[in-house]
Design an enzyme around this catalytic site. Structure first.
Site, PDB file in Angstrom:
ATOM      1  N   SER A 106       1.077  -1.276   0.123  1.00  0.00           N
ATOM      2  CA  SER A 106       0.218  -0.001   0.085  1.00  0.00           C
ATOM      3  C   SER A 106       0.714   1.342  -0.656  1.00  0.00           C
ATOM      4  CB  SER A 106      -0.990   0.173   1.456  1.00  0.00           C
ATOM      5  OG  SER A 106      -1.521   1.193   1.802  1.00  0.00           O
ATOM      6  N   TYR A 118      -1.526  -1.047  10.279  1.00  0.00           N
ATOM      7  CA  TYR A 118      -1.711  -1.285   9.043  1.00  0.00           C
ATOM      8  C   TYR A 118      -0.494  -0.720   8.327  1.00  0.00           C
ATOM      9  CZ  TYR A 118      -3.501  -1.267   4.418  1.00  0.00           C
ATOM     10  OH  TYR A 118      -4.271  -1.375   3.402  1.00  0.00           O
TER      11      TYR A 118
END
Length: 266
Positions: free
Chosen positions: A139, A152
């Site tokens: 990401s 995350y």
């Protein structure tokens, strides 16, 4: 370097019941690949298998080494080997660090990071035998900080570093590793994001810029694996964030914090 021929490839996709995993399965299947979807959610997995023509579904917990070994063994038995492993499974959270139970961060790390590592370790001999390829979904959070997502971000940073290292080690076995880093993706994953206490949060997601579709991510990933690319960033916000963080980190932090400040609302 010549392109990788993915026609008829044997493809194992983790997180196969999710929006991105299902789209990746459909993209590979459309080129004639034999697709195996792995997910812990049996009900959603059955629905995904029905959507991806000819796919095989396998219910398994990728954080369990024995389960990963079982999956790899089943794929080898049924398909004769593995040509592509796509590490896509993941879970996210949205909550201020000081409010978040460390167990939530541990869970996010276990699924997003250790799950990918465990499945890759199990599949590595099969991939070496086929001179195959590994793709891992990271990401923009794997490159730059994003407030409200400490676990995350940590997991995605860990994936970036570990799979760059794995690439260096497996190169002698003819195995390619492609790291795919999307910006915000339009899927239902955010509807299941964990809150500070580990339950599904009711706090709405905040984001900067638009979202890309799961189908777009799947197509870019397919083409990147085919072209043997090392790293690809998807989405204009992801590309801009990467540049800003690299060259003007202070400016990036200010803009990012301003844009996502609602993530810290209690």
């Amino acid at each position: 370097m010549s392109k990788r021929d993915l026609t008829g490839a044997r493809v194992l996709i983790t997180g196969g019941a999710g929006g991105i995993g299902k789209a990746i399965g459909q993209r590979f299947a459309s080129s004639g690949a034999a697709v195996v979807l792995v997910d812990i959610d049996v009900e959603r997995l059955d629905e995904a298998v029905a959507r991806v023509g000819g796919a095989i579904g396998m219910a398994a917990d990728i954080t369990d080494a024995d389960a990963c070994a079982w999956v790899v063994g089943q794929v080898e038995s049924q398909l004769g080997g593995i040509d592509v492993l796509v590490n896509n499974a993941g879970v996210t959270h949205r909550s201020a660090f000081t409010d978040t139970d460390p167990a939530v961060i541990e869970r996010v790390m276990r699924v997003n990071y250790l799950g990918a590592i465990t499945m890759t370790h199990a599949a590595a001999p099969a991939l070496a035998a086929s001179h195959g390829a590994i793709a891992v979904l990271t990401s923009v959070a794997g490159v730059a900080p994003i407030i409200g997502r400490t676990g995350y971000v940590g997991a995605k940073h860990a994936l970036e570093g570990s799979f760059a290292t794995i690439r260096s080690e497996l190169r002698t076995d003819g195995v390619d590793v492609t790291i795919v880093a999307p910006t915000f993706v339009d899927t239902n994953m955010q509807a299941r994001a964990l809150g500070a206490d580990g339950s599904v949060t009711k706090h709405p997601q905040s984001r900067v810029g638009g979202q890309v579709s799961a189908e777009h991510v799947a197509d870019v990933l397919y083409r990147a694996v085919e072209a043997r690319r090392r790293h690809v960033t998807i989405g204009s916000i992801g590309k801009l964030s990467t540049i800003l963080w690299r060259f003007t980190p202070g400016l990036y932090e200010r803009l990012m914090t301003r844009g996502l400040s609602s993530e810290l609302d209690r």
